[in-house]
Design an enzyme around this catalytic site. Structure first.
Site, PDB file in Angstrom:
ATOM      1  N   ARG A  54       0.825  -1.209   0.000  1.00  0.00           N
ATOM      2  CA  ARG A  54       0.000   0.000   0.000  1.00  0.00           C
ATOM      3  C   ARG A  54       0.859   1.259   0.000  1.00  0.00           C
ATOM      4  O   ARG A  54       2.031   1.228   0.366  1.00  0.00           O
ATOM      5  CB  ARG A  54      -0.907   0.012   1.235  1.00  0.00           C
ATOM      6  CG  ARG A  54      -1.987  -1.052   1.240  1.00  0.00           C
ATOM      7  CD  ARG A  54      -2.861  -0.942   2.492  1.00  0.00           C
ATOM      8  NE  ARG A  54      -2.100  -1.205   3.710  1.00  0.00           N
ATOM      9  CZ  ARG A  54      -1.677  -0.272   4.552  1.00  0.00           C
ATOM     10  NH1 ARG A  54      -1.944   1.000   4.320  1.00  0.00           N
ATOM     11  NH2 ARG A  54      -0.993  -0.596   5.627  1.00  0.00           N
ATOM     12  N   LYS A 194      -8.735  -2.131   0.876  1.00  0.00           N
ATOM     13  CA  LYS A 194      -8.560  -1.276   2.052  1.00  0.00           C
ATOM     14  C   LYS A 194      -9.326   0.041   1.925  1.00  0.00           C
ATOM     15  O   LYS A 194      -9.730   0.627   2.931  1.00  0.00           O
ATOM     16  CB  LYS A 194      -7.072  -1.014   2.295  1.00  0.00           C
ATOM     17  CG  LYS A 194      -6.312  -2.228   2.797  1.00  0.00           C
ATOM     18  CD  LYS A 194      -6.942  -2.815   4.056  1.00  0.00           C
ATOM     19  CE  LYS A 194      -6.124  -3.962   4.614  1.00  0.00           C
ATOM     20  NZ  LYS A 194      -6.793  -4.632   5.768  1.00  0.00           N
ATOM     21  N   HIS A 213     -10.556  -4.336  12.326  1.00  0.00           N
ATOM     22  CA  HIS A 213      -9.514  -4.949  11.507  1.00  0.00           C
ATOM     23  C   HIS A 213      -9.099  -6.245  12.210  1.00  0.00           C
ATOM     24  O   HIS A 213      -8.149  -6.280  12.982  1.00  0.00           O
ATOM     25  CB  HIS A 213      -8.327  -3.998  11.380  1.00  0.00           C
ATOM     26  CG  HIS A 213      -7.266  -4.489  10.438  1.00  0.00           C
ATOM     27  ND1 HIS A 213      -5.940  -4.197  10.606  1.00  0.00           N
ATOM     28  CD2 HIS A 213      -7.343  -5.251   9.317  1.00  0.00           C
ATOM     29  CE1 HIS A 213      -5.238  -4.759   9.639  1.00  0.00           C
ATOM     30  NE2 HIS A 213      -6.064  -5.395   8.841  1.00  0.00           N
ATOM     31  N   SER A 231      -1.154  -6.262   9.239  1.00  0.00           N
ATOM     32  CA  SER A 231      -0.718  -7.188   8.198  1.00  0.00           C
ATOM     33  C   SER A 231       0.554  -7.913   8.620  1.00  0.00           C
ATOM     34  O   SER A 231       1.519  -7.299   9.082  1.00  0.00           O
ATOM     35  CB  SER A 231      -0.464  -6.416   6.903  1.00  0.00           C
ATOM     36  OG  SER A 231       0.058  -7.249   5.915  1.00  0.00           O
ATOM     37  N   LYS A 235      -3.128 -12.990  11.472  1.00  0.00           N
ATOM     38  CA  LYS A 235      -4.594 -13.064  11.522  1.00  0.00           C
ATOM     39  C   LYS A 235      -5.133 -14.168  10.625  1.00  0.00           C
ATOM     40  O   LYS A 235      -5.932 -14.993  11.041  1.00  0.00           O
ATOM     41  CB  LYS A 235      -5.219 -11.727  11.112  1.00  0.00           C
ATOM     42  CG  LYS A 235      -4.979 -10.575  12.037  1.00  0.00           C
ATOM     43  CD  LYS A 235      -5.866  -9.394  11.726  1.00  0.00           C
ATOM     44  CE  LYS A 235      -5.933  -9.019  10.265  1.00  0.00           C
ATOM     45  NZ  LYS A 235      -4.623  -8.665   9.683  1.00  0.00           N
ATOM     46  N   THR A 236      -4.683 -14.137   9.366  1.00  0.00           N
ATOM     47  CA  THR A 236      -5.194 -15.111   8.403  1.00  0.00           C
ATOM     48  C   THR A 236      -4.765 -16.526   8.763  1.00  0.00           C
ATOM     49  O   THR A 236      -5.558 -17.467   8.753  1.00  0.00           O
ATOM     50  CB  THR A 236      -4.699 -14.764   6.986  1.00  0.00           C
ATOM     51  OG1 THR A 236      -5.163 -13.457   6.650  1.00  0.00           O
ATOM     52  CG2 THR A 236      -5.217 -15.755   5.966  1.00  0.00           C
ATOM     53  N   ASP A 250     -10.043 -10.812   7.776  1.00  0.00           N
ATOM     54  CA  ASP A 250      -9.414  -9.491   7.903  1.00  0.00           C
ATOM     55  C   ASP A 250     -10.315  -8.362   8.388  1.00  0.00           C
ATOM     56  O   ASP A 250      -9.839  -7.467   9.081  1.00  0.00           O
ATOM     57  CB  ASP A 250      -8.819  -9.094   6.544  1.00  0.00           C
ATOM     58  CG  ASP A 250      -7.836  -7.944   6.647  1.00  0.00           C
ATOM     59  OD1 ASP A 250      -6.931  -8.021   7.496  1.00  0.00           O
ATOM     60  OD2 ASP A 250      -7.963  -6.974   5.877  1.00  0.00           O
ATOM     61  N   ARG A 314       1.228 -12.286  -1.942  1.00  0.00           N
ATOM     62  CA  ARG A 314      -0.159 -12.422  -1.487  1.00  0.00           C
ATOM     63  C   ARG A 314      -0.954 -13.395  -2.348  1.00  0.00           C
ATOM     64  O   ARG A 314      -0.651 -13.612  -3.524  1.00  0.00           O
ATOM     65  CB  ARG A 314      -0.869 -11.064  -1.556  1.00  0.00           C
ATOM     66  CG  ARG A 314      -0.325 -10.020  -0.602  1.00  0.00           C
ATOM     67  CD  ARG A 314      -1.001 -10.103   0.726  1.00  0.00           C
ATOM     68  NE  ARG A 314      -0.535  -9.084   1.658  1.00  0.00           N
ATOM     69  CZ  ARG A 314      -1.101  -8.850   2.829  1.00  0.00           C
ATOM     70  NH1 ARG A 314      -2.161  -9.541   3.206  1.00  0.00           N
ATOM     71  NH2 ARG A 314      -0.628  -7.925   3.631  1.00  0.00           N
TER      72      ARG A 314
END
Length: 523
Positions: A54, A194, A213, A231, A235-236, A250, A314
């Site tokens: 990003r 996002k 988030h 990120s 989390k994933t 997410d 990703r």
């Protein structure tokens, strides 16, 4: 501006617009356009060019009658004048009109029909349309809770900062009054997802819904767990559990009725991905999925260990590619909340039990380390404090979200834990990354209720309770001081991080004394 909005509709309905293509059609288009190739397993492999993460410094919010008194203006939410936005939008539309073909998609955000946002995406590239199709909910709502937002993505158009008021040739502009998102000068797909998340973070709190988030999963007994973290903190990975149903990886809303996924897909980091460690994610990467910036071997098998393009590789895929996904993506109120942090100093405990006040302290602090590749210019982990574990995506004041979370924790009697998925035995470059198997064992014990009444020891500096024993985890791992060869140096580094916490928290002038006292104890 009315003329410009009419031009958007004319563009959508024009002969050069390919509307709501299927997944196979979008894959075919991307290959024919030279945007990507198929891997051995059928996923579409693409490169995002110079931008592999990003561009937060290039994101602006249009200052207008809707945003002016609500948005928390500053470095995260940089203002840009309506006139600048309108002028740049006009230029981008003129640029897109010259293209031989464009792609239009109707999708949605928000799996609870009471809080669904219709999303329209106009993209220059077919793979960006596929990205949006797989990351958002794929059905246009018959009755959305909000009026639609339109994303216009023109990666080949570059802004002129001196004229357009941007910081560089790249731009991500959000207009709440015109319900339009304008993106250009970057090919990174994550900007689409996002930007819509930022919009939901603006809309949902006004409906008494906390936008978060976080990832979420639930077991067969309807016991829900939330995983907060920036990120790369896990989390994933940690929410993809064979023993539990994935709600989402997410972004979620917490309404008076429970938890719902904001998205319809997953966007997982693939660095060092293996079937052994992350079987659900590994097997989800097949036809219909996208992989970004992953180097392919000669036989087109992905080399997930190769970081020559970026560490921020990703995969994007629809949530139903996870075998035990929860569909529709909703569940009851959470029983457990896990705050994930990747501590680059290697001094935080791998897991700590938090009181409500400690939970609020660490939620407001949002400490972690930015990992290489997730943002432009980040080449190695950097310590950072990102309020609510998602500061770059929060248009409103952070206290607004924190107050809502505190009320919900108390109302629903939620257990909260702080988990360090970062380094142990030393700082980044000296110590080692926490073993995923240990982290899974600790997290499973937490969300299964096994840590509610266990014996704990107090960390003298970070002022948290550390479980003395957890099945499947060596006891020497639980106390971070024991993992360092030099305990004196550990104390120095721990105190240095504790002071960073205290210095950062000075900006929360409205925090209660009990929340301030819940932080580190170092003087």
């Amino acid at each position: 501006m009315a003329t410009t909005l009419l031009k958007i509709e004319e563009l959508i309905n024009g002969a050069d617009m390919l509307r709501n293509l299927t997944v196979p059609e979008l894959v075919e288009e991307a290959i024919q356009n030279g945007e990507g190739v198929l891997t051995k397993d059928g996923a579409l492999s693409v490169s995002t060019g110079a931008f592999t993460g990003r561009s937060p410094k290039d994101k602006f919010v249009v200052q207008d009658e809707v945003s002016n008194n609500l948005v928390d203006w500053g470095k995260v939410n940089q203002p840009i004048a309506e006139e600048k936005f309108s002028a740049l939008l006009e230029k981008v539309l003129n640029h897109l009109e010259k293209k031989d073909k464009l792609y239009y998609l109707e999708a949605a955000a928000g799996a609870d029909e009471h809080y669904t946002l219709p999303v329209r995406a106009i993209t220059e590239y077919a793979w960006h349309s596929l990205f949006a199709k797989q990351l958002f909910l794929r059905e246009w709502p018959t009755k959305g809770a909000f009026d639609p937002f339109t994303v216009i993505y023109a990666p080949s158009y570059k802004a002129d900062p001196a004229v357009d008021g941007t910081n560089s040739e790249t731009f991500i502009l959000v207009s709440f009054a015109k319900r339009t998102i304008l993106i250009g000068g970057t090919e990174y797909g994550g900007e689409i997802k996002k930007s819509i998340f930022s919009v939901m973070n603006f809309l949902l709190p006004e409906q008494n819904v906390l936008s978060m988030h976080c990832s979420a999963n639930v077991n067969d007994a309807n016991e829900t767990a939330l995983f907060f973290g920036l990120s790369g903190t896990g989390k994933t990975t940690l929410s993809a559990d064979l023993e539990r149903h994935l709600i989402g990886d997410d972004e979620h809303g917490w309404s008076p009725d429970g938890i719902f996924n904001i998205e319809g897909g997953c966007y997982a980091k693939t660095i060092n991905l293996s079937r052994e460690n992350e079987p659900q994610i590994y097997d989800a990467i097949r036809f219909g999925s996208l992989i970004e910036n992953v180097v392919l071997n000669d036989d087109r098998t992905p080399d997930y260990k190769n970081i020559s393009l970026t560490e921020n590789t990703r995969a994007a895929y629809p949530i139903e590619f996870i075998d035990n996904a929860m569909l529709p993506s909703r569940a009851g109120h959470p029983n457990t909340i896990v705050f994930l942090t990747a501590d680059a100093y290697g001094v935080l405990p791998p897991i700590s039990k938090l009181t409500k006040e400690q939970a609020m302290y660490h939620f407001l602090s949002g400490y972690t380390s930015k990992l290489a590749g997730t943002e432009r210019g980040v080449t190695e982990p950097q310590a950072t404090f990102s309020t609510c574990f998602g500061s770059p995506f929060l248009p409103l004041a952070p206290e607004r979200y924190a107050d809502m979370l505190g009320q919900l924790i108390e109302k629903h009697d939620v257990d909260v834990y702080l988990v360090n998925t970062g380094w142990t035995g030393g700082a980044y470059g000296e110590g080692s990354r926490m073993k995923l198997a240990y982290t899974r064992a600790m997290v499973n014990a937490a969300i299964n209720g096994q840590l509610r009444d266990v014996e704990t020891m107090k960390h003298d500096i970070f002022n948290v309770e550390i479980p003395v024993a957890i099945e499947g985890v060596p006891s020497t791992v639980l106390n971070p001081r024991d993992t360092w060869n030099d305990s004196t140096r550990y104390d120095m580094e721990a105190k240095a991080l504790a002071m960073k916490f205290k210095e950062n928290f000075k900006r929360f002038t409205k925090a209660s004394e009990s929340i301030i006292a819940a932080g580190p104890l170092v003087i």
